[in-house]
Design a protein around this motif. Sequence first.
Motif, PDB file in Angstrom:
ATOM      1  N   UNK A 133       7.762   9.832  -0.289  1.00  0.00           N
ATOM      2  CA  UNK A 133       7.134   9.504   0.955  1.00  0.00           C
ATOM      3  C   UNK A 133       6.015   9.732   0.930  1.00  0.00           C
ATOM      4  N   UNK A 134       5.048  10.267  -0.501  1.00  0.00           N
ATOM      5  CA  UNK A 134       3.550  10.712  -0.374  1.00  0.00           C
ATOM      6  C   UNK A 134       2.941   8.596  -0.890  1.00  0.00           C
ATOM      7  N   UNK A 135       4.348   8.301  -1.818  1.00  0.00           N
ATOM      8  CA  UNK A 135       3.931   6.520  -1.584  1.00  0.00           C
ATOM      9  C   UNK A 135       3.447   6.103  -0.429  1.00  0.00           C
ATOM     10  N   UNK A 136       4.161   5.766   0.102  1.00  0.00           N
ATOM     11  CA  UNK A 136       4.707   5.615   1.514  1.00  0.00           C
ATOM     12  C   UNK A 136       3.408   6.259   2.804  1.00  0.00           C
ATOM     13  N   UNK A 137       3.247   7.129   2.875  1.00  0.00           N
ATOM     14  CA  UNK A 137       2.115   8.163   3.608  1.00  0.00           C
ATOM     15  C   UNK A 137       0.568   7.163   2.738  1.00  0.00           C
ATOM     16  N   UNK A 138       0.023   7.239   1.601  1.00  0.00           N
ATOM     17  CA  UNK A 138      -0.762   6.403   1.028  1.00  0.00           C
ATOM     18  C   UNK A 138      -1.012   5.033   1.876  1.00  0.00           C
ATOM     19  N   UNK A 139       0.016   4.666   1.497  1.00  0.00           N
ATOM     20  CA  UNK A 139       0.179   3.241   1.847  1.00  0.00           C
ATOM     21  C   UNK A 139      -0.383   2.840   3.353  1.00  0.00           C
ATOM     22  N   UNK A 140       0.505   4.241   4.268  1.00  0.00           N
ATOM     23  CA  UNK A 140       0.112   3.928   5.753  1.00  0.00           C
ATOM     24  C   UNK A 140      -1.314   3.881   6.311  1.00  0.00           C
ATOM     25  N   UNK A 181     -15.706   5.503  12.060  1.00  0.00           N
ATOM     26  CA  UNK A 181     -16.040   5.984  10.847  1.00  0.00           C
ATOM     27  C   UNK A 181     -14.646   7.608  10.743  1.00  0.00           C
ATOM     28  N   UNK A 182     -13.888   8.085  12.283  1.00  0.00           N
ATOM     29  CA  UNK A 182     -13.201   8.948  12.415  1.00  0.00           C
ATOM     30  C   UNK A 182     -12.617   8.612  11.734  1.00  0.00           C
ATOM     31  N   UNK A 183     -11.944   6.246  11.708  1.00  0.00           N
ATOM     32  CA  UNK A 183     -10.512   6.345  11.060  1.00  0.00           C
ATOM     33  C   UNK A 183     -10.925   6.433   9.866  1.00  0.00           C
ATOM     34  N   UNK A 184     -11.760   6.181   9.624  1.00  0.00           N
ATOM     35  CA  UNK A 184     -12.253   6.082   7.682  1.00  0.00           C
ATOM     36  C   UNK A 184     -11.986   7.444   7.166  1.00  0.00           C
ATOM     37  N   UNK A 222      -9.349  10.973   3.926  1.00  0.00           N
ATOM     38  CA  UNK A 222      -8.462  12.580   3.903  1.00  0.00           C
ATOM     39  C   UNK A 222      -6.815  11.863   3.522  1.00  0.00           C
ATOM     40  N   UNK A 223      -6.078  10.732   4.438  1.00  0.00           N
ATOM     41  CA  UNK A 223      -5.329  10.665   3.623  1.00  0.00           C
ATOM     42  C   UNK A 223      -4.785  10.022   2.389  1.00  0.00           C
ATOM     43  N   UNK A 224      -5.556   9.671   1.891  1.00  0.00           N
ATOM     44  CA  UNK A 224      -5.324   9.161   0.317  1.00  0.00           C
ATOM     45  C   UNK A 224      -5.558  10.323  -0.717  1.00  0.00           C
TER      46      UNK A 224
END
Length: 205
Positions: A58-65, A185-188, A193-195
């Motif tokens: 799940x963490x890997x999938x989130x990183x790749x999201x 930059x909000x999306x950046x 943060x996610x990664x």
Amino acid sequence: MMVLLSLISGTTIMAQFNTVGRLDNHQVYKTKNPQEINSSLVDSLILNDSLKNEFIKELKARYMSVSYPLSKIKINSPYGYRKDPFSGKLKFHNGLDLHARNAKVYAMLAGKVIKIGQDRRAGKYVTLMHGNFTVSYCHLSRILAYEGQMVKAGDTIGITGNTGRSTGEHLHITCKHNGDYIDPMLIFKHIETVQKDCIATLSQL
């Protein structure tokens, strides 16, 4: 910012990270003497290993999201007021300009291609929809997506170029929320943060 993160992330992501607490007991079992582990503890250990493996997936999938739009990020011109490179007058810049040279352009989030085309201002462009957000990638030399296409984060949607109203090759990105321009930059920052959170969590397992 919170609206952006809640709309993009969704509640299922929070549920994924709540499983961290279920892994705590696994660390306890690893510190016990092997002779002290009975069958019930072994069953629990196997279960926890299974949960851990699922959590890592799940963490890997989130990183790749999420994905940055280019393999290398260098900002040439930020969002906001600036001196117009053509007129020299102060003018609002509705997006973000990134340095690029014949580079692949990646979708930052999963979404749908709602428009592709070319005009005198944006040049060749691709516009993606992500819920209430739209992101346009402009001044492309080639478009590698089609209208109606569903894309994942990291999918190649074009090649950078110098088409349209441009003083040199770069990637111009614009973002809108409910039709209003917002700072890309909000999306950046969301991507960063996610990664970072995923890497930090994986390093503690």
